[in-house]
Motif scaffolding. Structure first.
Motif, mmCIF file in Angstrom:
data_model
loop_
_atom_site.group_PDB
_atom_site.id
_atom_site.type_symbol
_atom_site.label_atom_id
_atom_site.label_comp_id
_atom_site.label_asym_id
_atom_site.label_seq_id
_atom_site.Cartn_x
_atom_site.Cartn_y
_atom_site.Cartn_z
ATOM 1 N N PHE A 1 0.720 -1.219 0.017
ATOM 2 C CA PHE A 1 0.154 0.030 0.080
ATOM 3 C C PHE A 1 0.812 1.183 0.027
ATOM 4 O O PHE A 1 2.015 1.538 0.287
ATOM 5 C CB PHE A 1 -0.723 0.172 1.200
ATOM 6 N N SER B 1 0.556 3.593 1.981
ATOM 7 C CA SER B 1 0.633 4.122 3.423
ATOM 8 C C SER B 1 1.562 3.124 4.227
ATOM 9 O O SER B 1 1.549 3.066 5.240
ATOM 10 C CB SER B 1 -0.614 4.280 4.043
ATOM 11 N N ALA C 1 1.120 0.487 5.679
ATOM 12 C CA ALA C 1 0.346 -0.304 6.262
ATOM 13 C C ALA C 1 1.094 -1.491 7.092
ATOM 14 O O ALA C 1 0.555 -2.424 7.313
ATOM 15 C CB ALA C 1 -0.859 -0.942 5.539
ATOM 16 N N LEU C 2 2.167 -1.010 7.393
ATOM 17 C CA LEU C 2 2.902 -1.970 8.407
ATOM 18 C C LEU C 2 2.159 -2.011 9.765
ATOM 19 O O LEU C 2 1.445 -0.803 10.181
ATOM 20 C CB LEU C 2 4.284 -1.397 8.898
ATOM 21 N N PHE C 3 2.211 -2.922 10.592
ATOM 22 C CA PHE C 3 1.425 -3.018 11.931
ATOM 23 C C PHE C 3 2.396 -2.348 12.851
ATOM 24 O O PHE C 3 3.468 -3.067 13.391
ATOM 25 C CB PHE C 3 1.086 -4.618 12.425
ATOM 26 N N PRO C 4 1.998 -1.273 13.588
ATOM 27 C CA PRO C 4 2.925 -0.516 14.327
ATOM 28 C C PRO C 4 3.223 -1.122 15.749
ATOM 29 O O PRO C 4 4.238 -0.773 16.077
ATOM 30 C CB PRO C 4 2.160 0.547 14.654
ATOM 31 N N ASN C 5 2.402 -2.103 16.087
ATOM 32 C CA ASN C 5 2.802 -2.802 17.432
ATOM 33 C C ASN C 5 3.589 -4.149 17.200
ATOM 34 O O ASN C 5 4.002 -4.618 18.210
ATOM 35 C CB ASN C 5 1.214 -3.241 18.200
ATOM 36 N N MET C 6 3.999 -4.406 16.214
ATOM 37 C CA MET C 6 4.796 -5.511 15.761
ATOM 38 C C MET C 6 6.303 -5.012 15.203
ATOM 39 O O MET C 6 6.231 -4.003 14.540
ATOM 40 C CB MET C 6 4.352 -6.557 14.770
ATOM 41 N N PHE D 1 3.712 -12.170 9.991
ATOM 42 C CA PHE D 1 2.241 -12.188 10.040
ATOM 43 C C PHE D 1 1.641 -13.262 9.085
ATOM 44 O O PHE D 1 0.843 -13.882 9.758
ATOM 45 C CB PHE D 1 1.791 -11.011 10.128
ATOM 46 N N GLY D 2 1.913 -13.296 7.967
ATOM 47 C CA GLY D 2 1.044 -14.110 7.075
ATOM 48 C C GLY D 2 1.500 -15.384 7.189
ATOM 49 O O GLY D 2 0.420 -16.370 7.152
ATOM 50 N N TYR E 1 11.082 -1.488 15.514
ATOM 51 C CA TYR E 1 9.571 -1.368 15.185
ATOM 52 C C TYR E 1 9.347 -0.341 13.951
ATOM 53 O O TYR E 1 10.295 0.587 13.745
ATOM 54 C CB TYR E 1 8.976 -0.595 16.535
ATOM 55 N N GLN F 1 10.617 3.283 14.079
ATOM 56 C CA GLN F 1 12.012 3.508 14.150
ATOM 57 C C GLN F 1 12.820 3.569 12.639
ATOM 58 O O GLN F 1 14.045 3.443 12.483
ATOM 59 C CB GLN F 1 12.844 2.469 14.996
ATOM 60 N N ARG G 1 6.904 -8.356 3.663
ATOM 61 C CA ARG G 1 5.520 -8.951 4.152
ATOM 62 C C ARG G 1 4.755 -9.422 3.157
ATOM 63 O O ARG G 1 4.037 -10.641 3.359
ATOM 64 C CB ARG G 1 5.123 -8.021 5.091
ATOM 65 N N SER G 2 4.842 -8.900 1.981
ATOM 66 C CA SER G 2 3.557 -9.329 1.046
ATOM 67 C C SER G 2 4.302 -10.623 -0.043
ATOM 68 O O SER G 2 3.549 -11.330 -0.455
ATOM 69 C CB SER G 2 3.417 -8.248 0.106
#
Lengths: 265, 329
Positions: B81, B83, B85-90, B98-99, B130, B133, B146-147
């Motif tokens: 994406f 933006s 769209a990374l997961f900020p808490n990981m 994740f996938g 994170y 950072q 990730r994709s």
């Protein structure tokens, strides 16, 4: 700006902050001293210092019960708020963004209608009829929920807008997560901060709530503030000890909450 | 036979059509770009392929299987994406994993594949960081890893470079292309930037107002625009109406004409007399505004030396390469 220029300004800033602190702390310090003195009426300084008021307070069964009941009502209301508001926010922001405008009007209502006014309506509505809840803690949990709603809705909404909910959900879906999994693993952990902040804010606000508690329930389910009001004719030293205990508890609670909420990173 | 084929795809929001009757065929391992101005429907088309937006009709066949009834989770498609769209808490590592976690991959296998994916985007040293950072370019590389880690059948890139600054954009562009070629991954890239489209793609689908205006390789799109929109969107074509064109070329012309600015030569003697109106320096190219026979034209000339610079008001001759004059609808 050079260092030499910064000094007078810094001094001024510091003075303002210290004076402000002094003004805010002075009544509290006075109350603290009063709660610790044996008697203090015709002299500049108290006659002597003692812990007896605190001992008397913390061994008073009625006080302990009021304290416990206050905690119970607050936690009950906040639990209800979390269970209802989190899914509500998710649904509003993910599925029906247009409802946000309506919600923004709705959450103003508790401010627009003061507790003194709304309790008259509540007394009428719940005094008899199918849901006679006046005089029970349930009515307090319900009304406290409406007080907590605006705080929580706003804080968590800000949090949600900062994380780009739609793209995160889309990304999680494409990586194979169901909507439930995405909400729990990706969205919820990122709302922790807003949720915690609003919970503590609401808690300290609700813990000191008096109007609803007094008008809707009164002595039938005495909360801390109602107890304080009913004790107003007893010794001022005793009441001071009560106020200081209350402040101290909120202080410790907030401090602990902040510690727990520190960023991991 | 094509790998991804889109047949008669319709999409509308209420009564507003976004696109209708989209047909396109994309081959295996091909890198295609959906290029167009904002609002032309290119991002919506991409989201329809991903399953993030429902379609109103038509088919999307991937490797012979119709994707339309499938949920996004079951399509085997990776997407990046704008933006990030990374997961900020990981952490980076957890984001990439994740996938695989959703696929319930075994721990050791998962670690191996995450490490491979991070090595591919040259971010192995950042696994414990994170997203907050990391820089924008690094974030987008994590999103790419990730994709890719789930080995998707199709990779979708939704303006992945638009939020980055120019230098990083160029570097990441090359990196995306080389990874795509290395993995032989069928890729659909969405952008509004003609330069990105021309440099990256095997094939470009130029879109406007919900339909595909022209498709072809970069060379074809650049040199042979099919209509005025295509000519206006790609390159900096001089677009002349029939009257102006007739005057300029001194012969009757019955349609609009597009002339590329670098196909016009300036010189002491030329076929057409003109006057220099001004210029701007684009680095290796000088872009002149000249007027000839009452028609204003843009002319690009290679910036060889300052001595060649033509001043404003100077009389000059124009020669137009006749093969570069295109009549467009």
């Amino acid at each position: 700006m050079s260092r030499a220029e910064a000094k007078p300004a810094a001094l001024y800033h510091r003075t303002v902050v210290y004076v402000l602190f002094l003004i805010l702390l002075l009544p509290l310090a006075g109350t603290l001293l009063y709660s610790l003195s044996t008697s203090w009426s015709a002299t500049i300084l108290p006659d002597g210092l003692t812990f007896k008021w605190y001992l008397q307070l913390w061994s008073d069964e009625r006080f302990l019960r009021a304290f416990g009941q206050s905690l119970l009502v607050c936690f009950g209301a906040l639990a209800l708020a979390v269970v209802l508001i989190l899914p509500l926010l998710f649904v509003v922001h993910y599925h029906f963004p247009r409802l946000d405008a309506l919600m923004n009007i709705l959450i103003l209502l508790p401010f627009a209608v003061p507790p003194v006014v709304s309790s008259v309506g509540l007394l009428q509505l719940y005094g008899s009829g199918p849901l006679p809840m006046i005089g029970t803690p349930w009515i307090l949990i319900g009304s406290y929920f409406t007080i907590a709603l605006p705080f929580m809705y706003r804080a968590i909404t800000n949090n949600l807008q900062a994380i780009n909910l739609r793209d995160l959900m889309d990304a999680a879906h494409l990586l194979g997560a169901s909507t439930w999994k995405a909400a729990f693993l990706v969205v919820l952990p990122n709302l922790r901060k807003g949720l915690m902040v609003s919970l503590f804010l609401s808690f300290s606000f609700l813990f000191g709530e008096f109007v609803f508690a007094n008008l809707l329930v009164g002595t039938r389910y005495e909360t801390l503030q109602v107890y304080l009001n009913n004790m107003k004719n007893s010794s001022g030293h005793f009441n001071s000890a009560l106020v200081i205990s209350y402040f101290f508890f909120v202080l410790v609670f907030t401090w602990a909450a902040n510690r727990l909420n520190k960023d991991k990173t | 036979m094509s790998f991804l084929s889109i047949r008669g795809l319709h999409k509308s929001y209420g009564a507003t059509p976004i696109f209708r009757n989209i047909d396109c065929e994309i081959g295996k391992s091909e890198f295609v770009t959906l290029l167009g101005p904002s609002g032309c429907g290119k991002s919506t088309l991409l989201r329809c392929i991903a399953g993030l937006t429902d379609v109103n009709g038509g088919q999307i066949l991937l490797d012979g299987q119709d994707l339309v009834p499938l949920s996004p989770q079951k399509r085997g498609i990776g997407m990046v994406f704008q933006s990030y769209a990374l997961f900020p808490n990981m952490t980076v590592q957890q984001n990439v994993a994740f996938g695989l976690r959703m696929q319930k991959a075994v721990g050791s296998e998962m670690q191996k594949r995450v490490a491979e994916a991070l090595a591919l985007v040259e971010l192995s040293d950042f696994a414990e960081r994170y997203p907050s950072q990391l820089s924008g370019g690094q974030c987008q590389r994590v999103a790419l890893a990730r994709s890719l880690v789930t080995r998707p059948r199709l990779l979708l890139l939704d303006e992945p470079l638009s939020a980055l600054d120019a230098r990083i954009r160029k570097h990441l562009r090359e990196q995306i292309r080389s990874i795509q070629q290395e993995l032989g991954l069928t890729t659909v890239f969405v952008t509004h930037d003609q330069e990105e489209a021309l440099t990256l793609s095997d094939r470009i689908f130029l879109m406007n107002a919900g339909r595909i205006v022209q498709s072809g390789d970069a060379e074809t799109l650049y040199t042979a625009p099919v209509d005025a929109f295509a000519a206006g969107f790609i390159g900096n074509y001089n677009l002349l109406d029939a009257d102006s064109a007739s005057r300029l070329l001194a012969r009757p012309v019955h349609s609009r004409v597009a002339i590329r600015p670098e196909a016009i030569q300036l010189g002491e003697a030329g076929v057409i007399d003109a006057e220099v109106r001004g210029h701007s320096l684009l680095g290796n190219v000088i872009r002149y505004r000249v007027e000839a026979r009452g028609v204003e034209l843009v002319v690009d000339v290679l910036n060889r030396s300052a001595a060649d610079l033509h001043a404003s008001g100077q009389r000059i001759g124009l020669t137009i390469d006749s093969t570069a004059i295109r009549e467009v609808a």
